[in-house]
Design a protein around this motif. Structure first.
Motif, PDB file in Angstrom:
ATOM      1  N   UNK A  36       0.818  -1.208   0.000  1.00 15.00           N
ATOM      2  CA  UNK A  36       0.000   0.000   0.000  1.00 15.00           C
ATOM      3  C   UNK A  36       0.851   1.257   0.000  1.00 15.00           C
ATOM      4  N   UNK A  37       1.908   1.211  -0.734  1.00  5.97           N
ATOM      5  CA  UNK A  37       2.785   2.372  -0.745  1.00  5.97           C
ATOM      6  C   UNK A  37       2.160   3.514  -1.529  1.00  5.97           C
ATOM      7  N   UNK A  38       1.289   3.127  -2.444  1.00  5.60           N
ATOM      8  CA  UNK A  38       0.632   4.135  -3.258  1.00  5.60           C
ATOM      9  C   UNK A  38      -0.524   4.730  -2.449  1.00  5.60           C
ATOM     10  N   UNK A  39      -0.192   5.669  -1.602  1.00  8.13           N
ATOM     11  CA  UNK A  39      -1.184   6.182  -0.658  1.00  8.13           C
ATOM     12  C   UNK A  39      -2.263   6.998  -1.350  1.00  8.13           C
ATOM     13  N   UNK A  40      -1.891   7.607  -2.465  1.00  5.65           N
ATOM     14  CA  UNK A  40      -2.856   8.459  -3.138  1.00  5.65           C
ATOM     15  C   UNK A  40      -4.051   7.644  -3.572  1.00  5.65           C
ATOM     16  N   UNK A  41      -3.764   6.463  -4.049  1.00  9.38           N
ATOM     17  CA  UNK A  41      -4.853   5.682  -4.604  1.00  9.38           C
ATOM     18  C   UNK A  41      -4.730   4.269  -4.054  1.00  9.38           C
ATOM     19  N   UNK A  42      -5.238   4.062  -2.878  1.00 12.54           N
ATOM     20  CA  UNK A  42      -4.970   2.785  -2.230  1.00 12.54           C
ATOM     21  C   UNK A  42      -5.728   1.614  -2.835  1.00 12.54           C
ATOM     22  N   UNK A  43      -6.663   1.846  -3.660  1.00  9.76           N
ATOM     23  CA  UNK A  43      -7.487   0.726  -4.118  1.00  9.76           C
ATOM     24  C   UNK A  43      -7.536   0.654  -5.630  1.00  9.76           C
ATOM     25  N   UNK A  44      -7.666  -0.586  -6.121  1.00 10.95           N
ATOM     26  CA  UNK A  44      -7.852  -0.800  -7.544  1.00 10.95           C
ATOM     27  C   UNK A  44      -9.334  -0.734  -7.824  1.00 10.95           C
ATOM     28  N   UNK A  45      -9.861   0.459  -7.787  1.00 14.03           N
ATOM     29  CA  UNK A  45     -11.310   0.575  -7.810  1.00 14.03           C
ATOM     30  C   UNK A  45     -11.906   1.037  -9.114  1.00 14.03           C
ATOM     31  N   UNK A 207      12.921  11.607 -17.434  1.00 14.38           N
ATOM     32  CA  UNK A 207      11.887  10.773 -18.039  1.00 14.38           C
ATOM     33  C   UNK A 207      11.652   9.545 -17.194  1.00 14.38           C
ATOM     34  N   UNK A 208      10.412   9.261 -17.070  1.00 15.38           N
ATOM     35  CA  UNK A 208      10.077   8.009 -16.393  1.00 15.38           C
ATOM     36  C   UNK A 208      10.101   6.887 -17.418  1.00 15.38           C
ATOM     37  N   UNK A 209      10.575   5.749 -17.012  1.00 13.06           N
ATOM     38  CA  UNK A 209      10.561   4.633 -17.971  1.00 13.06           C
ATOM     39  C   UNK A 209       9.134   4.108 -18.211  1.00 13.06           C
ATOM     40  N   UNK A 210       8.992   3.396 -19.336  1.00 13.14           N
ATOM     41  CA  UNK A 210       7.718   2.716 -19.597  1.00 13.14           C
ATOM     42  C   UNK A 210       7.720   1.396 -18.850  1.00 13.14           C
ATOM     43  N   UNK A 211       6.575   1.053 -18.290  1.00 14.99           N
ATOM     44  CA  UNK A 211       6.423  -0.241 -17.629  1.00 14.99           C
ATOM     45  C   UNK A 211       5.482  -1.062 -18.489  1.00 14.99           C
ATOM     46  N   UNK A 229      11.674   0.027 -19.538  1.00 20.80           N
ATOM     47  CA  UNK A 229      12.703   0.673 -20.361  1.00 20.80           C
ATOM     48  C   UNK A 229      13.702   1.374 -19.447  1.00 20.80           C
ATOM     49  N   UNK A 230      14.343   0.585 -18.616  1.00 27.00           N
ATOM     50  CA  UNK A 230      15.344   1.132 -17.710  1.00 27.00           C
ATOM     51  C   UNK A 230      16.322   0.020 -17.372  1.00 27.00           C
ATOM     52  N   UNK A 231      17.548   0.408 -17.188  1.00 27.89           N
ATOM     53  CA  UNK A 231      18.534  -0.606 -16.866  1.00 27.89           C
ATOM     54  C   UNK A 231      18.680  -0.766 -15.349  1.00 27.89           C
ATOM     55  N   UNK A 232      18.142   0.201 -14.601  1.00 28.92           N
ATOM     56  CA  UNK A 232      18.369   0.172 -13.160  1.00 28.92           C
ATOM     57  C   UNK A 232      17.103  -0.048 -12.341  1.00 28.92           C
ATOM     58  N   UNK A 233      15.939   0.241 -12.942  1.00 30.56           N
ATOM     59  CA  UNK A 233      14.708   0.076 -12.175  1.00 30.56           C
ATOM     60  C   UNK A 233      14.093  -1.295 -12.392  1.00 30.56           C
ATOM     61  N   UNK A 234      13.337  -1.694 -11.392  1.00 28.06           N
ATOM     62  CA  UNK A 234      12.627  -2.963 -11.455  1.00 28.06           C
ATOM     63  C   UNK A 234      11.319  -2.755 -12.208  1.00 28.06           C
ATOM     64  N   UNK A 235      10.915  -3.763 -12.977  1.00 30.31           N
ATOM     65  CA  UNK A 235       9.633  -3.674 -13.684  1.00 30.31           C
ATOM     66  C   UNK A 235       8.496  -3.941 -12.709  1.00 30.31           C
ATOM     67  N   UNK A 236       7.272  -3.660 -13.153  1.00 34.17           N
ATOM     68  CA  UNK A 236       6.103  -3.985 -12.332  1.00 34.17           C
ATOM     69  C   UNK A 236       6.135  -5.477 -12.015  1.00 34.17           C
ATOM     70  N   UNK A 316      13.389  -1.055  -6.832  1.00 36.04           N
ATOM     71  CA  UNK A 316      11.946  -1.213  -7.021  1.00 36.04           C
ATOM     72  C   UNK A 316      11.176   0.046  -6.623  1.00 36.04           C
ATOM     73  N   UNK A 317      11.907   1.127  -6.332  1.00 36.47           N
ATOM     74  CA  UNK A 317      11.240   2.351  -5.877  1.00 36.47           C
ATOM     75  C   UNK A 317      10.215   2.860  -6.881  1.00 36.47           C
ATOM     76  N   UNK A 318      10.604   2.853  -8.151  1.00 32.17           N
ATOM     77  CA  UNK A 318       9.702   3.407  -9.155  1.00 32.17           C
ATOM     78  C   UNK A 318       8.411   2.587  -9.247  1.00 32.17           C
ATOM     79  N   UNK A 319       8.573   1.276  -9.389  1.00 31.42           N
ATOM     80  CA  UNK A 319       7.399   0.416  -9.511  1.00 31.42           C
ATOM     81  C   UNK A 319       6.535   0.527  -8.255  1.00 31.42           C
ATOM     82  N   UNK A 320       7.197   0.623  -7.107  1.00 26.89           N
ATOM     83  CA  UNK A 320       6.445   0.739  -5.864  1.00 26.89           C
ATOM     84  C   UNK A 320       5.675   2.055  -5.810  1.00 26.89           C
ATOM     85  N   UNK A 321       6.323   3.121  -6.273  1.00 30.95           N
ATOM     86  CA  UNK A 321       5.664   4.424  -6.210  1.00 30.95           C
ATOM     87  C   UNK A 321       4.427   4.453  -7.083  1.00 30.95           C
ATOM     88  N   UNK A 322       4.424   3.593  -8.077  1.00 32.96           N
ATOM     89  CA  UNK A 322       3.252   3.541  -8.951  1.00 32.96           C
ATOM     90  C   UNK A 322       2.284   2.450  -8.514  1.00 32.96           C
TER      91      UNK A 322
END
Lengths: 357, 878
Positions: A36-45, A207-211, A229-236, A316-322
């Protein structure tokens, strides 16, 4: 914070075993997502969708049955009833938290085109910047196929166009394109998006990478990508599990029973459905998973974002933030002396991390 | 249980154990007389073999629960010395146990967990394990398609346990958990479970914890789950690496859900003290998921989905045979013991041997695992199977392996075969001694190498025979010995090269010669064994004769040649270079030999000086011969058919053109009343027999002990004149005298003399028949098909090689050899001459009564040993 789930079985399964009953099913995930790191939108609603391929020969002609709604999935009485009374051996399910496009049924996944069915977890970076290029690239029939306003649907149209240009007619009623053409079309689709966004983002500073976690099936083969599309970030996040059967051990708690090498039951999901860490394996970032008959194949996507070092730790920060990072829920008993496993979400001891850095 | 011939086969159930959960993996420790079985509920059960008692249970994981399935044991393996047991499974960990000696009195078995191997990547289940003893390396195949390994294991375990502090430091003391440490919807972390992760701090851990380093992870070793990794016995390295052999390397074969079987080489880098991996080849594509595999060199057995079993030749990477179980469900496990294949699927055990299939269901639910082992006394062989109902059964299959029905009993007996296999690696000095040669020939004859039979048993025998020859050449010291695969997957051609090492008689300035010996290891079927006085595939020596299929054609002469060259070579006396080209399809027309010669021309050598072969017999029983001429051959089929179905002479007679009538008319035009062949230009290239040849023929009629009525003219007609024979007529329909066949086919066999060109005659024949057919204005259709062909051959019996041979034969037999020609054909002879631009010499070995291709084939031992002696001189004097 979308989630998707794919089931493919040798035997059909009641949809409720996937969608409503498991304590950690994607419907339940949609309001009690463990991450639940995505506090703005906690639900898949923002709506949900289920596509399943009927067992009856007559019904299976020209693609799956599709059920979508914009109400939150956990509040949909029809879904509960339907799931309880329907069986299928190939199911695509998706719950949505809108990232792009308004709340409407046409924007809900999965999308279908004759025998083909498609869904997406993630987002195309700077989609506004490439939308025109994409739409210009595809044939009219696929342009006109687009009804909604999401990047995901456009990606599906691009996939259809790509398959078409590879010499396969996406309108083919019985599907059965084979795993090689479908995988090729998927790779090509990812390649287009990668190149176009790269071009469009040329002058951007940050730029944010595409997931791009895409899933597609023709009713027999399933292709799922886990890509960024990133060499350092984790994908979804994306996990798979397979075994001989999917059994309910106590109400709401399920296990994938693994007796032998049979992959009679195969599930691919953004977030695991069961509380057994051993049941689930992460799909490596930047790879393609194929379900061919009842066998899982894994192919790397090798481009400039591919990491050679198997121990490289993507952030995984990016994927988590989203809200795109699901982890494996743990069962009660935890073994004490087992070494750290990334899939459990446990960190590595500092010494081990140091040698990579 | 009965086989198809009604012979009772016994596989006796010796013992059955029961456990509450499925048995997923089994490994036997025959020396320690122990049995380890890995179960679904995270246990390894240890049984004592002599007493069949469960003497120990190893629990995996430290769960408080009595039973849990988080660490299901999917695979087990052991070190060769049986001191270590390795387990892998659903918990992504490889555990290493040291196994002590069992106390005699109280069944106490010291088992200590010495190490746990893990990877920080998510490898999923571990499906397969292999331990490479000489490199102290454990290799494991995983669900995420990767192959991981840890080298210098023993050293690492010792270091890890001697350095406790660092070890403790590396333990997962601090664990952050995304799930448990994340905040709930209310912003609080979930509480109840997180306690357990806090209490998981453990001070003490007996076992070393070893992480797989990054460079030891082969990502995407496959594109599917790596279900099997099997070690190849190190003594076969030599065969795989063709030219070089490094002792410090081992091989494994991995197979996966992607259907590919890959061969990997693990070799030690002495400087870095690490082990490096190279993919040797990935050409074996099963086209379907490989669920299980096993190796009995040179064959790789792959168990696939839908009950399919594929057998590959590892040496040439060719598919040899595909078998199928009745049930058509996945082959979960596969065990092979001396060609006996035990394929396990959910319906039970299917036993394949030769052309028999037996199936039995041991009533264990679904069988999930199997293992075959020799008990310590080596006499009895046991098959173990573990089932989904938790049962583990032990079968005695000793009698099953030996209970071969009568006509198949001609096979080599199992124990002698095993010894032969085990002795492969030993360097063996060659000798001209008959005893030594007999051993070689005995082994060669025992392989049922009938190239005309395409069934699995013969195909495997042919392969084994080729491998045996390759092995033999290497054993005798050949510089190079390898198998050349055929493009159609046919029996490989064995190639060997002995480099001349003797000073010998080569004069100063004259170059070392390169001699090619041609032979073949395939034979004609034994036919009805009742017509034989001895077992055709067991070499029998009686009254000075060798008996058995192939002794004369061509295994016997081949052994003579091999031993004579090896003998010279080993004594450092081989003056010239000698290459062997031994094919496995001579009896079926050497279809692909030309292709192989072209493809491997560089390896065989461009500068061949002489081609030698011994593939025929004397004209009588007494006179040694030298053969300098063979006729060519064209075997063709003429087929005529109509659009209409078979007719009736009463209803349809006289109404239509009848295929049979057309054919007979054509046939009548092939020869005239004087039996002269009417094919245009047929006789025009022919030359009259020279005076010299005439004299030779005359000499033969005088000296040779042949039918007295045989005249010189007869010999000329048979050896030096072409002929045309009509050999077969086949037609459609029931053969009733009133039925008009829809189609008829006639076989003709034309023997040619060296002056005639095969191509020209073929062309003339086709045109002539087509013209004749056209003249009939028939509504029917005509097709002419050439089945096989060979060019005629005429050597120069006055050249250097013939002169040398003549002298040597005279010396050995005390009589000058007769110079003869032959009416038969050897299809590859002219091809070889052209390909290598070298003249051939044909040296008959046996007598006219050898019965090649017939029952009771034999070869006089005197002829055989004399040939060896003659050849050992000839190879040096050329």
């Amino acid at each position: 914070m979308c989630r998707f789930l794919i089931f493919k079985g040798k035997q059909p399964i009641r949809l409720s075993h996937l969608l409503t009953r498991p304590a950690h099913s994607i419907i339940n995930q949609s309001f009690d997502s463990r991450l639940r790191l995505d506090r703005r939108r906690p639900m898949n609603g923002d709506g949900f969708g289920v596509a399943y391929y009927p067992l009856d020969d007559e019904l299976s002609e020209d693609g799956p049955c599709l059920f979508k709604a914009i109400t939150p999935a956990w509040n949909n009485q029809n879904l509960s009833t339907l799931a309880e009374k329907t069986k299928s051996d190939l199911v695509f399910a998706h719950v949505r938290a809108s990232t792009y496009g308004v709340l409407s049924e046409t924007n809900c996944h999965p999308f279908t085109y004759h025998s083909l069915c498609f869904m997406h977890n993630g987002g195309i970076s700077n989609f506004k910047g490439i939308k025109r290029i994409l739409l210009n690239h595809i044939k009219d029939e696929y342009l006109n196929f687009i009804q909604g306003s999401t990047d995901s649907e456009c990606a599906f149209a691009l996939f259809l166009d790509t398959l078409d240009k590879l010499g396969y007619d996406p309108k083919k009623q019985d599907g059965d394109f084979g795993n090689v053409p479908l995988r090729k079309a998927m790779l090509q689709t990812i390649d287009y998006i990668r190149n176009w966004t790269k071009e469009a983002n040329k002058n951007e500073v940050h730029v944010e990478p595409s997931l791009l976690n895409f899933a597609v099936t023709d009713g027999s083969t399933v292709i799922v990508s886990r890509y960024i599309t990133s060499k350092t970030d984790e994908a979804a996040s994306l996990h798979f599990s397979c075994g001989s059967s999917f059994v309910e051990t106590s109400p709401g708690e399920y296990r994938v029973e693994r007796l032998d090498r049979n992959q009679d039951v195969i599930m691919v999901a953004s977030e695991p459905l069961t509380f057994e860490r051993g049941d689930w394996t992460a799909v490596p970032t930047n790879s393609i998973l194929t379900i061919k008959k009842q066998t899982i194949l894994l192919h790397p996507i090798i481009d400039e974002y591919y990491q050679e070092d198997p121990l490289y730790l993507r952030s995984s920060t990016l994927a988590e933030s989203k809200g795109l990072m699901g982890s494996i829920p743990l069962a009660k008993a935890v073994e004490k002396n087992v070494p750290p496993l990334e899939r459990e979400g446990r960190t590595r001891p500092p010494t081990a991390v140091a040698h990579i850095a | 249980m009965y086989n198809s011939r009604g012979v009772a086969l016994h596989s006796e159930l010796i013992h059955r154990w029961n456990h509450a959960f499925s048995i997923l993996s089994i490994v036997a420790f025959p020396k320690k007389r122990l049995l380890f079985a890995g179960s679904q509920d995270s246990k390894i059960l240890v049984f004592d073999l002599p007493t069949y008692n469960l003497i120990h249970t190893i629990r995996l994981g430290e769960s408080q629960e009595e039973t849990h399935t988080r660490s299901s044991v999917l695979c087990l393996t052991r070190s060769e010395d049986e001191n270590f047991l390795f387990s892998g499974g659903a918990d992504s960990l490889v555990r290493i146990w040291s196994i002590g000696e069992k106390a005699i009195r109280d069944d106490f078995l010291p088992v200590t967990e010495t190490a746990t191997v893990y990877s920080v990547t998510d490898i999923g289940d571990i499906f397969s394990l292999a331990y490479l003893d000489s490199l102290e390396t454990i290799v494991f195949g995983c669900q995420n398609a990767s192959l991981l390994y840890v080298e210098n294991l023993i050293q690492k375990i010792q270091r890890a346990s001697s350095d406790r502090l660092e070890n403790i430091n590396r333990l997962p003391h601090r664990r952050y958990d995304k799930f448990f440490d994340s905040l709930g919807p209310t912003g609080c972390s979930s509480n109840s479970l997180s306690q357990s992760s806090l209490t998981s701090l453990q001070e003490n851990c007996g076992a070393a914890i070893i992480e797989v380093p990054s460079e030891n992870i082969i990502k995407y070793a496959h594109n599917g789950f790596v279900y099997s990794t099997n070690k190849l016995c190190p003594r076969f390295n030599q065969l795989l690496e063709k030219n070089s052999s490094t002792s410090s390397s081992e091989h494994i074969i991995s197979s996966a859900g992607d259907g590919i079987s890959k061969l990997w080489e693990f070799s030690r880098d002495k400087q870095l003290n690490t082990v490096k991996v190279t993919l040797v080849n990935d050409k074996i594509d099963n086209e379907d998921s490989v669920i299980s595999q096993t190796i009995e060199f040179p064959f790789l057995y792959c168990g696939l989905t839908d009950g399919i079993l594929k057998i590959w030749d590892l040496n040439t990477q060719q598919l040899i045979s595909t078998l199928k179980t009745k049930n058509e469900s996945d082959i979960i496990s596969i065990s092979v013991y001396m060609d006996h294949i035990f394929a396990i699927d959910e319906s039970g055990i299917t036993h394949f041997y030769q052309n028999q299939v037996n199936h039995w269901n041991p009533q264990q639910g679904k069988i999930l695992s199997s293992e075959i082992f020799n008990k310590s006394n080596a006499e009895s062989v046991s098959l173990l199977t573990g089932g989904s109902d938790g049962s583990l059964t032990l079968w005695d299959i000793t009698s099953l392996l030996s209970a071969v029905p009568l006509s198949d009993a001609l096979q080599i007996n199992a124990s002698s075969k095993l010894q032969a296999t085990n002795s492969w690696a030993v360097y063996q000095p060659a000798s001209l001694d008959n005893e030594e040669m007999l051993e070689t020939l005995r082994e060669l004859v025992s392989y049922q190498t009938v190239s005309q039979c395409k069934d699995t048993a013969n195909t495997l025998s042919l392969r084994r025979c080729a491998i045996y020859l390759q092995q033999l050449f290497l054993k005798f010291g050949a510089t190079n010995a390898q198998l050349f695969p055929l493009p159609d997957g046919g029996n490989p051609v064995v190639f060997a090269y002995f480099q001349g090492n003797g000073k010998g008689t080569v004069e100063k300035g004259s170059k070392k010669k390169r001699i090619l010996w041609y032979g073949h290891y395939d034979v004609i079927s034994s036919g009805n064994t009742l017509n034989w006085n001895t077992d055709p595939f067991t070499l029998t020596c009686e009254n000075g004769y060798l008996k058995g299929r192939g002794v004369s054609d061509n295994k016997g002469p081949l052994v003579s040649a091999i031993h004579s060259v090896a003998y010279l070579f080993q004594r450092g006396e081989l003056v010239n270079d000698v290459v062997f080209l031994v094919e496995g399809s001579e009896e079926t027309g050497s279809a692909n030999l030309k292709h192989v010669c072209e493809k491997y021309h560089d390896i065989i050598g461009k500068d061949i000086d002489w081609i030698l072969l011994s593939n025929s017999t004397w004209v009588d029983q007494e006179h040694p011969c030298l053969n300098y001429g063979l006729r060519g051959v064209i075997n063709a089929q003429i087929k005529i058919w109509s659009d209409r179905p078979d007719g009736h002479s009463g209803l349809n007679g006289g109404v239509y053109d009848e295929p049979m009538v057309n054919l007979v008319k054509i046939a009548s035009k092939l020869q005239n009343e004087q039996n002269e062949i009417q094919i245009p230009n047929f006789y025009s290239p022919l030359k009259d027999l020279t005076e010299v040849e005439h004299e030779r023929f005359q000499k033969i009629t005088k000296l040779a002990n042949i039918d007295e009525s045989t005249t010189v003219e007869d010999l000329i007609t048979n050896w030096a004149k072409p002929s045309l024979s009509m050999t077969t007529i086949k037609f459609s329909g029931p053969g009733n005298i009133t039925v008009i066949p829809k189609s008829v086919t006639m076989g003709i066999s034309i023997r040619l003399v060296p002056e005639q060109s095969v191509e020209q005659v073929k062309q003339d024949l086709k045109t002539y028949i087509e013209e004749s057919f056209k003249q009939m204005n028939s509504q029917n259709y005509l097709e002419i098909k050439v089945l096989n062909e060979a060019e005629g051959w005429l050597g120069d019996p006055t050249n250097h090689a013939y002169r040398v041979l003549k002298d040597e034969i005279t010396a050995a037999w005390d009589v000058e050899p007769l110079l003869v020609r032959e009416g038969g054909s050897i299809s590859c002879l002219r091809m070889l001459e052209r390909m290598f631009d070298a003249p051939a010499v044909q040296i008959p070995c046996g007598q006219s009564t050898d019965n090649g291709h017939l029952a009771n084939e034999n070869l006089r031992i005197k002829n055989w040993s004399n040939l060896t002696e003659i050849l050992s001189n000839v190879f040096n004097k050329l």
